[in-house]
Design an enzyme around this catalytic site. Structure first.
Site, PDB file in Angstrom:
ATOM      1  N   LYS A 157       0.870  -1.192   0.000  1.00 41.75           N
ATOM      2  CA  LYS A 157       0.000   0.000   0.000  1.00 41.75           C
ATOM      3  C   LYS A 157       0.893   1.224   0.000  1.00 41.75           C
ATOM      4  O   LYS A 157       2.028   1.162   0.485  1.00 41.75           O
ATOM      5  CB  LYS A 157      -0.873   0.018   1.259  1.00 41.75           C
ATOM      6  CG  LYS A 157      -2.119   0.852   1.136  1.00 41.75           C
ATOM      7  CD  LYS A 157      -3.249   0.055   0.528  1.00 41.75           C
ATOM      8  CE  LYS A 157      -4.467   0.901   0.249  1.00 41.75           C
ATOM      9  NZ  LYS A 157      -5.606   0.051  -0.140  1.00 41.75           N
ATOM     10  N   ASP A 197      -7.118   4.240  -4.359  1.00 41.55           N
ATOM     11  CA  ASP A 197      -7.770   4.087  -3.042  1.00 41.55           C
ATOM     12  C   ASP A 197      -8.374   5.469  -2.775  1.00 41.55           C
ATOM     13  O   ASP A 197      -8.639   6.209  -3.731  1.00 41.55           O
ATOM     14  CB  ASP A 197      -6.743   3.658  -1.970  1.00 41.55           C
ATOM     15  CG  ASP A 197      -7.393   3.188  -0.676  1.00 41.55           C
ATOM     16  OD1 ASP A 197      -7.833   2.033  -0.611  1.00 41.55           O
ATOM     17  OD2 ASP A 197      -7.502   3.987   0.285  1.00 41.55           O
TER      18      ASP A 197
HETATM   19  P1  NDP Z   1     -13.027   7.714  -2.602  1.00 44.61           P
HETATM   20  O1  NDP Z   1     -11.934   8.701  -2.437  1.00 44.61           O
HETATM   21  O2  NDP Z   1     -13.624   7.510  -3.934  1.00 44.61           O
HETATM   22  O3  NDP Z   1     -14.220   8.063  -1.605  1.00 44.61           O
HETATM   23  C1  NDP Z   1     -13.983   8.121  -0.229  1.00 44.61           C
HETATM   24  C2  NDP Z   1     -15.276   8.477   0.467  1.00 44.61           C
HETATM   25  O4  NDP Z   1     -15.100   8.298   1.862  1.00 44.61           O
HETATM   26  C3  NDP Z   1     -15.663   9.928   0.270  1.00 44.61           C
HETATM   27  O5  NDP Z   1     -17.046  10.051   0.322  1.00 44.61           O
HETATM   28  C4  NDP Z   1     -15.005  10.585   1.467  1.00 44.61           C
HETATM   29  O6  NDP Z   1     -15.601  11.798   1.859  1.00 44.61           O
HETATM   30  C5  NDP Z   1     -15.214   9.549   2.531  1.00 44.61           C
HETATM   31  N1  NDP Z   1     -14.153   9.684   3.528  1.00 44.61           N
HETATM   32  C6  NDP Z   1     -12.828   9.572   3.321  1.00 44.61           C
HETATM   33  N2  NDP Z   1     -12.142   9.783   4.458  1.00 44.61           N
HETATM   34  C7  NDP Z   1     -13.081  10.064   5.384  1.00 44.61           C
HETATM   35  C8  NDP Z   1     -13.011  10.368   6.745  1.00 44.61           C
HETATM   36  N3  NDP Z   1     -11.829  10.438   7.392  1.00 44.61           N
HETATM   37  N4  NDP Z   1     -14.168  10.565   7.405  1.00 44.61           N
HETATM   38  C9  NDP Z   1     -15.368  10.488   6.757  1.00 44.61           C
HETATM   39  N5  NDP Z   1     -15.492  10.210   5.446  1.00 44.61           N
HETATM   40  C10 NDP Z   1     -14.364   9.996   4.782  1.00 44.61           C
HETATM   41  O7  NDP Z   1     -12.445   6.340  -2.022  1.00 44.61           O
HETATM   42  P2  NDP Z   1     -12.973   4.854  -2.254  1.00 44.61           P
HETATM   43  O8  NDP Z   1     -14.434   4.844  -2.414  1.00 44.61           O
HETATM   44  O9  NDP Z   1     -12.125   4.251  -3.289  1.00 44.61           O
HETATM   45  O10 NDP Z   1     -12.568   4.158  -0.872  1.00 44.61           O
HETATM   46  C11 NDP Z   1     -13.481   4.040   0.219  1.00 44.61           C
HETATM   47  C12 NDP Z   1     -13.014   2.944   1.142  1.00 44.61           C
HETATM   48  O11 NDP Z   1     -12.971   1.706   0.417  1.00 44.61           O
HETATM   49  C13 NDP Z   1     -11.606   3.111   1.713  1.00 44.61           C
HETATM   50  O12 NDP Z   1     -11.575   2.544   3.007  1.00 44.61           O
HETATM   51  C14 NDP Z   1     -10.750   2.271   0.786  1.00 44.61           C
HETATM   52  O13 NDP Z   1      -9.555   1.849   1.412  1.00 44.61           O
HETATM   53  C15 NDP Z   1     -11.692   1.109   0.536  1.00 44.61           C
HETATM   54  N6  NDP Z   1     -11.426   0.310  -0.648  1.00 44.61           N
HETATM   55  C16 NDP Z   1     -11.328   0.877  -1.882  1.00 44.61           C
HETATM   56  C17 NDP Z   1     -11.105   0.089  -2.987  1.00 44.61           C
HETATM   57  C18 NDP Z   1     -11.067   0.642  -4.353  1.00 44.61           C
HETATM   58  O14 NDP Z   1     -10.927  -0.148  -5.299  1.00 44.61           O
HETATM   59  N7  NDP Z   1     -11.206   1.940  -4.560  1.00 44.61           N
HETATM   60  C19 NDP Z   1     -10.907  -1.366  -2.861  1.00 44.61           C
HETATM   61  C20 NDP Z   1     -11.110  -1.869  -1.524  1.00 44.61           C
HETATM   62  C21 NDP Z   1     -11.344  -1.043  -0.479  1.00 44.61           C
HETATM   63  P3  NDP Z   1     -14.825  13.190   1.648  1.00 44.61           P
HETATM   64  O15 NDP Z   1     -14.965  13.503   0.204  1.00 44.61           O
HETATM   65  O16 NDP Z   1     -15.500  14.157   2.543  1.00 44.61           O
HETATM   66  O17 NDP Z   1     -13.392  12.955   2.050  1.00 44.61           O
HETATM   67  O1  2IT Z   2      -7.920  -1.664  -0.634  1.00 46.93           O
HETATM   68  C1  2IT Z   2      -7.864  -2.151  -1.784  1.00 46.93           C
HETATM   69  O2  2IT Z   2      -8.021  -3.366  -1.977  1.00 46.93           O
HETATM   70  C2  2IT Z   2      -7.664  -1.241  -2.902  1.00 46.93           C
HETATM   71  N1  2IT Z   2      -7.592  -0.042  -2.697  1.00 46.93           N
HETATM   72  C3  2IT Z   2      -7.526  -1.796  -4.286  1.00 46.93           C
HETATM   73  C4  2IT Z   2      -6.117  -2.266  -4.536  1.00 46.93           C
HETATM   74  C5  2IT Z   2      -5.809  -2.682  -5.948  1.00 46.93           C
HETATM   75  O3  2IT Z   2      -4.620  -2.963  -6.172  1.00 46.93           O
HETATM   76  O4  2IT Z   2      -6.681  -2.727  -6.811  1.00 46.93           O
END
Ligand code: NDP
Ligand code: 2IT
Length: 479
Positions: A157, A197
């Site tokens: 990561k 992420d």
């Molecule tokens: P995005 O940046 O697209 O969206 C993040 C969302 O979470 C936004 O709505 C953001 O709001 C909110 N957020 C972020 N930090 C905080 C915080 N400290 N408190 C409250 N709200 C918060 O990210 P993703 O949707 O890609 O990721 C969301 C989660 O999913 C994370 O935990 C990530 O690690 C996990 N994840 C993502 C994957 C992927 O493929 N993208 C794969 C597996 C897991 P704001 O705009 O106000 O910051």
């Molecule tokens: O938390 C996760 O699994 C991710 N942000 C996706 C990682 C990836 O390599 O697609």
């Protein structure tokens, strides 16, 4: 050495106790308690100021330390001790110039946690809260998650404390180029393959891919989550959200629960939340919340396709705030500063960030009749919240299993890049469904309590993820 072994007594009392929950898993493994405490004391001493990393290790240690002790193949070889030490960590300076010509500085990171079963794989997070503790916890979880996908992917990561909010496109590009100028020294399509992420989506991946290609002079699948015009995979954007819903479907079907008509709360409004919502709508469920760090919107009529399209445009194009939803749809409510968990629901999909659902929130969900919690985010539920789910036998899907669809589809993107061809949307979606089904089944194999049929998916995911990595480490000797 006190274990709180609680019965289904008065609810308010349980809520109070949730402040001091001790894990029921260690209660089962009473004879290993002392070695677990000694182990965790060392982890805390060795990793001071890293609360998220310690929390993530603790959640796994409670299953794996007893498992190692009770299995001759693993006893005494200290695989887990090695698995909590990153193979290496890079920390670097990221200078860039903003639109006013002013010099700016951020810190960049890449944690290469474990390469026993494949090249390091895992996302990049750009958020002001990013530090070594958060990235080590994410890299550690990623090792187990990637193992569960059954694909040849190690765990890593990275990211930066850079805040993309309020930055112009040009500023984002300059930052990404500077970040990749340094990161390019440590990654490669057979060595370490980052993706997105929080704060890193297709725009950022595009800028970083361009800079990598320019520096190295090679066109390879060094990043995943790429745009479709330059090597990306269909369904990668959707994969984490869709995958989590597929995982929840497996769990619900096993318990004869139909998802159609269920009221769902979703947190976040980014990539994972959006595609979770899309798939839930498609399946006939009713999504009533979304959120961001400012607050929650509650739409009791349900978010439909048209409203979701508005949210996608708002968040992905205009980079706006979720509170603007209620200006467009005044029958919805905005709950400033709140998370969605007080809104009554049947199913909850935390999809924003770590530690966003606490013991009290879990108790509220239970009180309101919630039947299942499925983690789209990484470690969104605190240990106390997880204990509440165990206590009340609520279906609980840990992120390392249920959100693995994103990285699994990244693995499929790597395969397509190596083959130099692209699979259809249907083909990738079908593979994603199959992978989520297999992860579910592995969790059941390792997590089912044969006496009462309750599946502890967290225990199942921890052990199933561990076994594959430990076996590969064993074969490769002490490295
Ligand atoms: P995005 O940046 O697209 O969206 C993040 C969302 O979470 C936004 O709505 C953001 O709001 C909110 N957020 C972020 N930090 C905080 C915080 N400290 N408190 C409250 N709200 C918060 O990210 P993703 O949707 O890609 O990721 C969301 C989660 O999913 C994370 O935990 C990530 O690690 C996990 N994840 C993502 C994957 C992927 O493929 N993208 C794969 C597996 C897991 P704001 O705009 O106000 O910051
Ligand atoms: O938390 C996760 O699994 C991710 N942000 C996706 C990682 C990836 O390599 O697609």
């Amino acid at each position: 050495m006190i274990f709180l072994l609680r019965g289904n007594s008065n609810f308010e009392l349980e809520l109070e106790k949730s402040q001091t929950f001790t894990d029921t898993r260690m209660s089962k493994h009473f004879k290993h308690y002392d070695s677990y405490v000694t182990f965790m004391d060392k982890v805390k001493a060795r990793n001071p100021h890293e609360p998220e990393f310690i929390q993530a290790v603790d959640e796994v240690a409670r299953d794996i330390l007893p498992f190692e002790e009770e299995n001759q193949d693993y006893k005494g070889v200290k695989f887990f001790t090695r698995m909590i030490e990153p193979e290496r960590v890079f920390i670097f300076r990221v200078p860039w110039i903003d639109d006013n010509g002013v010099f700016q500085l951020n810190r960049g990171f890449r944690v290469q946690m474990n390469s026993a079963i494949g090249p390091y794989k895992g996302g990049l997070r750009f958020h002001p809260s990013v530090n070594l503790s958060i990235l080590k916890f994410l890299a550690f979880e990623q090792v187990f998650k990637n193992s569960l996908t059954t694909l040849p992917l190690g765990g890593g990561k990275g990211g930066s404390d850079f805040d993309p909010k309020g930055k112009s496109d040009n500023e984002i590009m300059r930052f990404c180029q500077s970040f990749m100028t340094e990161l390019s020294k440590y990654i490669g399509n057979n060595a370490d393959v980052p993706a997105g992420d929080i704060g890193v989506g297709s725009r950022e991946i595009g800028y970083m891919f361009g800079q990598y290609k320019r520096i190295k002079g090679v066109y390879t699948g060094v990043l995943t989550g790429k745009g479709l015009s330059y090597g990306g995979s269909l369904i990668r954007s959707e994969a984490t959200g869709y995958g989590n819903v597929y995982f929840s479907l497996n769990m619900l079907e096993r318990n004869n629960i139909d998802i159609a008509g269920k009221v769902c709360t979703v947190s976040g409004s980014g990539n994972v939340a959006q595609y979770t919502t899309q798939k839930l709508i498609e399946l006939g469920a009713k999504v009533v919340t979304l959120s961001d760090s400012g607050g929650t919107i509650y739409d009791k009529d349900g978010i439909n396709d048209e409203k979701l399209a508005y949210v996608m445009e708002l968040k992905n194009e205009r980079r706006g705030r979720i509170k603007e939803y209620v200006e467009k749809y005044p029958s919805a409510e905005y709950l400033p500063g709140s998370r969605p968990w007080a809104v009554p629901c049947d199913l909850a999909y935390p999809s924003a960030t770590q530690n966003e659902l606490h013991g009290e929130d879990a108790a509220t969900l239970v009180k309101n009749g919630c039947k299942g919690v499925f983690e789209g985010a990484n470690m969104p539920c605190t240990p106390n919240a997880i204990e509440v789910f165990r206590e009340y036998k609520i279906l609980y899907a840990p992120g390392k299993a249920s959100n693995a669809g994103g990285v699994a589809t990244s693995g499929l993107e790597m395969s397509q890049n190596s083959l130099r061809l692209s699979w259809t949307r249907e083909e990738v979606d079908q593979r994603l469904k199959e992978i989520m089904g297999r992860i579910h089944d592995q969790c059941v194999i390792y997590g089912e309590d044969k006496e009462n049929g309750y599946v502890d998916y967290l225990t199942g995911a921890n052990i199933a993820g561990f076994v594959k990595v430990a076996d590969a480490m064993m074969a490769q000797g002490l490295v």
